[in-house]
Design a protein around this motif. Structure first.
Motif, PDB file in Angstrom:
ATOM      1  N   THR A   5      19.525  40.057  16.655  1.00 51.56           N
ATOM      2  CA  THR A   5      19.392  38.813  17.409  1.00 51.56           C
ATOM      3  C   THR A   5      20.386  38.771  18.559  1.00 51.56           C
ATOM      4  N   ASP A   6      20.015  38.039  19.616  1.00 49.91           N
ATOM      5  CA  ASP A   6      20.984  37.832  20.688  1.00 49.91           C
ATOM      6  C   ASP A   6      22.070  36.875  20.196  1.00 49.91           C
ATOM      7  N   ALA A   7      23.110  36.717  20.983  1.00 56.09           N
ATOM      8  CA  ALA A   7      24.279  35.928  20.566  1.00 56.09           C
ATOM      9  C   ALA A   7      23.926  34.471  20.273  1.00 56.09           C
ATOM     10  N   HIS A   8      22.899  33.951  20.920  1.00 54.42           N
ATOM     11  CA  HIS A   8      22.513  32.554  20.725  1.00 54.42           C
ATOM     12  C   HIS A   8      21.834  32.317  19.378  1.00 54.42           C
ATOM     13  N   LEU A   9      21.441  33.377  18.727  1.00 60.65           N
ATOM     14  CA  LEU A   9      20.681  33.259  17.479  1.00 60.65           C
ATOM     15  C   LEU A   9      21.423  33.840  16.280  1.00 60.65           C
ATOM     16  N   SER A  10      22.740  33.755  16.288  1.00 59.25           N
ATOM     17  CA  SER A  10      23.517  34.335  15.186  1.00 59.25           C
ATOM     18  C   SER A  10      23.173  33.673  13.854  1.00 59.25           C
ATOM     19  N   GLY A  11      22.884  32.382  13.873  1.00 63.03           N
ATOM     20  CA  GLY A  11      22.494  31.686  12.643  1.00 63.03           C
ATOM     21  C   GLY A  11      21.186  32.212  12.090  1.00 63.03           C
ATOM     22  N   LEU A  12      20.265  32.553  12.956  1.00 64.93           N
ATOM     23  CA  LEU A  12      18.987  33.114  12.523  1.00 64.93           C
ATOM     24  C   LEU A  12      19.202  34.461  11.837  1.00 64.93           C
ATOM     25  N   ALA A  13      20.100  35.265  12.367  1.00 63.69           N
ATOM     26  CA  ALA A  13      20.386  36.563  11.741  1.00 63.69           C
ATOM     27  C   ALA A  13      20.823  36.361  10.296  1.00 63.69           C
ATOM     28  N   LYS A  14      21.668  35.385  10.062  1.00 64.79           N
ATOM     29  CA  LYS A  14      22.146  35.109   8.699  1.00 64.79           C
ATOM     30  C   LYS A  14      21.008  34.643   7.797  1.00 64.79           C
ATOM     31  N   GLU A  15      20.124  33.799   8.316  1.00 62.90           N
ATOM     32  CA  GLU A  15      18.980  33.333   7.521  1.00 62.90           C
ATOM     33  C   GLU A  15      18.043  34.486   7.175  1.00 62.90           C
ATOM     34  N   LEU A  16      17.787  35.356   8.132  1.00 60.92           N
ATOM     35  CA  LEU A  16      16.918  36.503   7.870  1.00 60.92           C
ATOM     36  C   LEU A  16      17.538  37.428   6.828  1.00 60.92           C
ATOM     37  N   GLN A  17      18.855  37.621   6.905  1.00 58.99           N
ATOM     38  CA  GLN A  17      19.544  38.444   5.907  1.00 58.99           C
ATOM     39  C   GLN A  17      19.357  37.870   4.507  1.00 58.99           C
ATOM     40  N   LYS A  18      19.453  36.541   4.384  1.00 57.81           N
ATOM     41  CA  LYS A  18      19.270  35.888   3.079  1.00 57.81           C
ATOM     42  C   LYS A  18      17.877  36.133   2.522  1.00 57.81           C
ATOM     43  N   GLY A  20      16.343  38.906   2.871  1.00 51.56           N
ATOM     44  CA  GLY A  20      16.206  40.333   2.633  1.00 51.56           C
ATOM     45  C   GLY A  20      15.745  41.137   3.832  1.00 51.56           C
ATOM     46  N   ILE A  21      15.796  40.534   5.006  1.00 44.35           N
ATOM     47  CA  ILE A  21      15.373  41.212   6.233  1.00 44.35           C
ATOM     48  C   ILE A  21      16.596  41.850   6.880  1.00 44.35           C
ATOM     49  N   ASP A  22      16.466  43.109   7.263  1.00 44.87           N
ATOM     50  CA  ASP A  22      17.558  43.859   7.873  1.00 44.87           C
ATOM     51  C   ASP A  22      17.772  43.356   9.298  1.00 44.87           C
ATOM     52  N   CYS A  23      18.726  42.449   9.471  1.00 48.79           N
ATOM     53  CA  CYS A  23      18.958  41.826  10.764  1.00 48.79           C
ATOM     54  C   CYS A  23      20.450  41.549  10.947  1.00 48.79           C
ATOM     55  N   GLU A  24      20.945  41.877  12.127  1.00 46.41           N
ATOM     56  CA  GLU A  24      22.322  41.587  12.514  1.00 46.41           C
ATOM     57  C   GLU A  24      22.326  41.055  13.940  1.00 46.41           C
ATOM     58  N   THR A  25      23.446  40.486  14.337  1.00 48.02           N
ATOM     59  CA  THR A  25      23.586  40.047  15.726  1.00 48.02           C
ATOM     60  C   THR A  25      23.826  41.259  16.621  1.00 48.02           C
ATOM     61  N   ILE A  26      23.626  41.058  17.911  1.00 46.56           N
ATOM     62  CA  ILE A  26      23.921  42.109  18.886  1.00 46.56           C
ATOM     63  C   ILE A  26      25.349  42.600  18.716  1.00 46.56           C
ATOM     64  N   ILE A  56      14.848  49.412  16.527  1.00 43.83           N
ATOM     65  CA  ILE A  56      15.416  48.068  16.408  1.00 43.83           C
ATOM     66  C   ILE A  56      14.606  47.124  17.285  1.00 43.83           C
ATOM     67  N   THR A  57      14.188  45.999  16.705  1.00 42.91           N
ATOM     68  CA  THR A  57      13.483  44.964  17.454  1.00 42.91           C
ATOM     69  C   THR A  57      14.470  43.858  17.796  1.00 42.91           C
ATOM     70  N   LEU A  58      14.532  43.500  19.067  1.00 42.09           N
ATOM     71  CA  LEU A  58      15.410  42.425  19.522  1.00 42.09           C
ATOM     72  C   LEU A  58      14.709  41.083  19.359  1.00 42.09           C
ATOM     73  N   ILE A  59      15.419  40.100  18.822  1.00 39.46           N
ATOM     74  CA  ILE A  59      14.931  38.722  18.744  1.00 39.46           C
ATOM     75  C   ILE A  59      15.793  37.925  19.711  1.00 39.46           C
ATOM     76  N   THR A  60      15.166  37.280  20.695  1.00 42.47           N
ATOM     77  CA  THR A  60      15.946  36.650  21.762  1.00 42.47           C
ATOM     78  C   THR A  60      15.337  35.350  22.263  1.00 42.47           C
ATOM     79  N   LEU A  61      16.191  34.539  22.860  1.00 45.97           N
ATOM     80  CA  LEU A  61      15.784  33.351  23.604  1.00 45.97           C
ATOM     81  C   LEU A  61      15.839  33.623  25.108  1.00 45.97           C
ATOM     82  N   ASP A  62      16.406  34.742  25.487  1.00 49.23           N
ATOM     83  CA  ASP A  62      16.698  35.069  26.883  1.00 49.23           C
ATOM     84  C   ASP A  62      15.458  35.664  27.570  1.00 49.23           C
ATOM     85  N   ASN A  63      14.893  34.916  28.505  1.00 47.06           N
ATOM     86  CA  ASN A  63      13.685  35.364  29.202  1.00 47.06           C
ATOM     87  C   ASN A  63      13.899  36.670  29.952  1.00 47.06           C
TER      88      ASN A  63
END
Length: 93
Positions: A5-18, A20-26, A56-63
Motif C-alpha cells: 500500500t502507499d503511505a496513505h493506506l497504512s491502516g489498510l495494510a494492517k487490516e489486510l494482514q489480519k 491473512g493477505i500478504d500486504c505491507e506498506t511501501i 507485487i501489486t500496488l494499492i494506492t489512492l495516488d492518481n
C-alpha cells in the motif's frame, strides 16, 4: 501475490494482514521500516516495483502513481476505482 500500500493506506495494510493477505506498506517493503516521514519518490517506487517483475501489486489512492503503474505495466489497484465499482454495483451510481 504480494500487495503493497502507499503511505496513505497504512491502516489498510494492517487490516489486510489480519485477513491473512500478504500486504505491507511501501515503507516497510522498500526500507524495512514503517517510518513514513522518509520520502520515497514515485520514480523510486516504480523502479522497485518494475524490478519485482509483477510480483507485487500496488494499492494506492495516488492518481499519478496509478498512471505510472499503467504505463510501466506494474500491477496496481486504485482504491477510487473500487469505490466507484462498488457504488455502481449497488445500483446507486
Amino acid at each position: 501475490m504480494k500487495y503493497m500500500t502507499d503511505a496513505h493506506l497504512s491502516g489498510l495494510a494492517k487490516e489486510l494482514q489480519k485477513e491473512g493477505i500478504d500486504c505491507e506498506t511501501i515503507h516497510k517493503t522498500m526500507l524495512g521500516t514503517e517510518d513514513s516521514r522518509i520520502k520515497i519518490t514515485d520514480p523510486e517506487i516504480m523502479k522497485f516495483l518494475s524490478a519485482k517483475g509483477g510480483m507485487i501489486t500496488l494499492i494506492t489512492l495516488d492518481n499519478e502513481l496509478a498512471e505510472y503503474c499503467e504505463k510501466f505495466e506494474v500491477p496496481c489497484i486504485r482504491v477510487q476505482d473500487l469505490v466507484v465499482a462498488h457504488i455502481k454495483h449497488q445500483g446507486r451510481g
